[in-house]
Design an enzyme around this catalytic site. Structure first.
Site, PDB file in Angstrom:
ATOM      1  N   GLU A 105       0.819  -1.207   0.000  1.00 14.69           N
ATOM      2  CA  GLU A 105       0.000   0.000   0.000  1.00 14.69           C
ATOM      3  C   GLU A 105       0.851   1.255   0.000  1.00 14.69           C
ATOM      4  OE1 GLU A 105      -2.642   0.098   3.266  1.00 14.69           O
ATOM      5  OE2 GLU A 105      -3.681  -1.722   2.657  1.00 14.69           O
ATOM      6  N   CYS A 108      -3.084   1.777   8.192  1.00 15.59           N
ATOM      7  CA  CYS A 108      -2.065   0.787   7.879  1.00 15.59           C
ATOM      8  C   CYS A 108      -2.555  -0.600   7.452  1.00 15.59           C
ATOM      9  CB  CYS A 108      -1.288   0.601   9.176  1.00 15.59           C
ATOM     10  SG  CYS A 108       0.409   0.882   9.013  1.00 15.59           S
TER      11      CYS A 108
HETATM   12  N1  SAH Z   1       5.992  -0.245  12.196  1.00  9.63           N
HETATM   13  C1  SAH Z   1       6.063   1.165  12.338  1.00  9.63           C
HETATM   14  C2  SAH Z   1       5.411   1.951  11.229  1.00  9.63           C
HETATM   15  C3  SAH Z   1       4.082   1.494  10.701  1.00  9.63           C
HETATM   16  S1  SAH Z   1       2.623   1.916  11.519  1.00  9.63           S
HETATM   17  C4  SAH Z   1       5.509   1.572  13.680  1.00  9.63           C
HETATM   18  O1  SAH Z   1       5.040   0.736  14.425  1.00  9.63           O
HETATM   19  O2  SAH Z   1       5.605   2.741  14.018  1.00  9.63           O
HETATM   20  C5  SAH Z   1       2.441   3.642  11.510  1.00  9.63           C
HETATM   21  C6  SAH Z   1       1.557   4.130  12.665  1.00  9.63           C
HETATM   22  O3  SAH Z   1       0.186   3.773  12.456  1.00  9.63           O
HETATM   23  C7  SAH Z   1       1.975   3.522  13.987  1.00  9.63           C
HETATM   24  O4  SAH Z   1       1.994   4.477  15.001  1.00  9.63           O
HETATM   25  C8  SAH Z   1       0.889   2.508  14.191  1.00  9.63           C
HETATM   26  O5  SAH Z   1       0.839   2.128  15.509  1.00  9.63           O
HETATM   27  C9  SAH Z   1      -0.334   3.231  13.652  1.00  9.63           C
HETATM   28  N2  SAH Z   1      -1.480   2.371  13.387  1.00  9.63           N
HETATM   29  C10 SAH Z   1      -1.487   1.128  12.891  1.00  9.63           C
HETATM   30  N3  SAH Z   1      -2.738   0.625  12.845  1.00  9.63           N
HETATM   31  C11 SAH Z   1      -3.557   1.593  13.308  1.00  9.63           C
HETATM   32  C12 SAH Z   1      -4.972   1.676  13.516  1.00  9.63           C
HETATM   33  N4  SAH Z   1      -5.763   0.657  13.253  1.00  9.63           N
HETATM   34  N5  SAH Z   1      -5.467   2.817  14.003  1.00  9.63           N
HETATM   35  C13 SAH Z   1      -4.647   3.866  14.281  1.00  9.63           C
HETATM   36  N6  SAH Z   1      -3.314   3.850  14.118  1.00  9.63           N
HETATM   37  C14 SAH Z   1      -2.758   2.723  13.647  1.00  9.63           C
END
Ligand code: SAH
Length: 342
Positions: free
Chosen positions: A85, A329
């Protein structure tokens, strides 16, 4: 097959040494402009030779969803049919591309759709560069840079693909290519402490973001398996080391989950944890994607941010964009994988 966008311009000069010198730059420009072999003027024998060994365009647009707010979500197909994505966000101050660093992810965070099918493989530096090229050329002239910022906040854990991400940083900032300023890049990690120390030494001027999402280890372990490896205290120590080496404020990402990490007490603990640090807290409302975790309401989220501000913490609620198009994400990829299977 090897991928040409994995090579820096200097490496292309070496690789293509037997051809005329300007051919390397021609290939490098084609990579940046998302052009394939048939779109550039090369001698036929050179195309045939290169084609037998090297892929020029490792990525194609598979699907595009456009949100009411203008956000574009791309599902991109890699040369081996894997899907990743990428999101193009239009903002007043410029356009931001949110990109993936891995196909899937192995960090296992409970709230995150990217990790549902585990890690398939790392993206190479060139695949990450080509992600940007293809999305850039879909949003304006391919010879212009149509974005101002990049955030490594798509699927994957950047520090779990450390070497390729570092090489990509050098490719994306190369003055012969997109020439993006390091200051306009944010890298988000779930907090791989050893890599934070390693990265601190390289002194990149990017913004380092850490997904904290809890103020105590017990709660963090419930939502983020990585918390079994690294304690919050160790993350904070690593960031203090990083801040000593680099003069850039760090960002904590804090996703509010109902009755889990969203109490006033949590806000107080968060202010204690971040005390004295040059940092900002990005509060996010959970994007619910199945599972049992529930979102904190918008109103409560604003109250949480206000509490942080009252305690002297620099904090804002992140504006959610593209939530009508599987904005968070890995949600679009997970949905498409499910549909393709059935
Ligand atoms: N692996 C890295 C980057 C990818 S996620 C990390 O953990 O930072 C990027 C951001 O989106 C992270 O802060 C993650 O926790 C958040 N994120 C992932 N899924 C989410 C969701 N369902 N709702 C809100 N934020 C989310």
């Amino acid at each position: 097959m090897k991928i040409l966008s994995d090579y820096t311009l200097d490496e292309l000069y070496d690789l293509l040494a037997k051809y005329k010198k300007f051919r390397a730059k021609q290939i490098f420009d084609a990579i940046i402009q998302a052009k394939d072999y048939d779109e550039i003027a090369l001698p036929k024998n050179m195309i045939d030779e290169l084609k037998s060994e090297y892929i020029l365009q490792p990525i194609k647009i598979y699907k595009t969803l456009i949100s009411k707010d203008g956000t574009k979500k791309y599902l991109l197909k890699l040369y081996d049919d894997n899907l990743i994505e990428c999101v193009f966000l239009k903002q007043n101050y410029g356009n931001t591309i949110c990109m993936s660093t891995q196909v899937g992810c192995r960090m296992g965070c409970k709230f995150c759709a990217s990790t549902q099918n585990g890690l398939i493989r790392n993206l190479s530096a060139g695949e990450m560069l080509s992600t940007i090229s293809i999305v850039n050329s879909d949003n304006g002239k391919c010879t212009d840079r149509n974005f101002t910022n990049i955030v490594l906040m798509g699927s994957g854990e950047p520090f779990d693909n450390y070497d390729n991400v570092i090489k990509w940083l050098n490719l994306i900032t190369d003055k012969n290519g997109f020439h993006l300023s390091e200051r306009n890049i944010s890298l988000s990690t779930c907090g791989l402490v050893d890599k934070i120390y390693k990265f601190a030494e390289l002194k990149y001027n990017i913004t380092l973001c850490v997904s904290l999402h809890a103020t105590d280890d017990e709660t963090r372990r419930k939502i983020m398996p990585i918390a079994n490896r690294f304690k919050i205290k160790e993350i904070i120590e690593a960031l203090k080391y990083y801040l000593n080496k680099n003069n850039r404020r760090v960002v904590f990402e804090y996703c509010l989950i109902k009755d889990t990490n969203d109490s006033y007490e949590n806000a107080k603990e968060l202010s204690n944890l971040t005390k004295g640090m040059n940092c900002h807290v990005n509060v996010i409302c959970l994007n619910v994607n199945g599972g049992t975790l529930k979102a904190t309401t918008k109103k409560e989220a604003y109250a949480f941010v206000k509490k942080l501000n009252d305690l002297g913490v620099s904090a804002t609620l992140r504006r959610s964009q593209g939530s009508d198009i599987e904005g968070a994400c890995g949600m679009l990829r997970a949905k498409t994988l499910k549909e393709n299977k059935s």
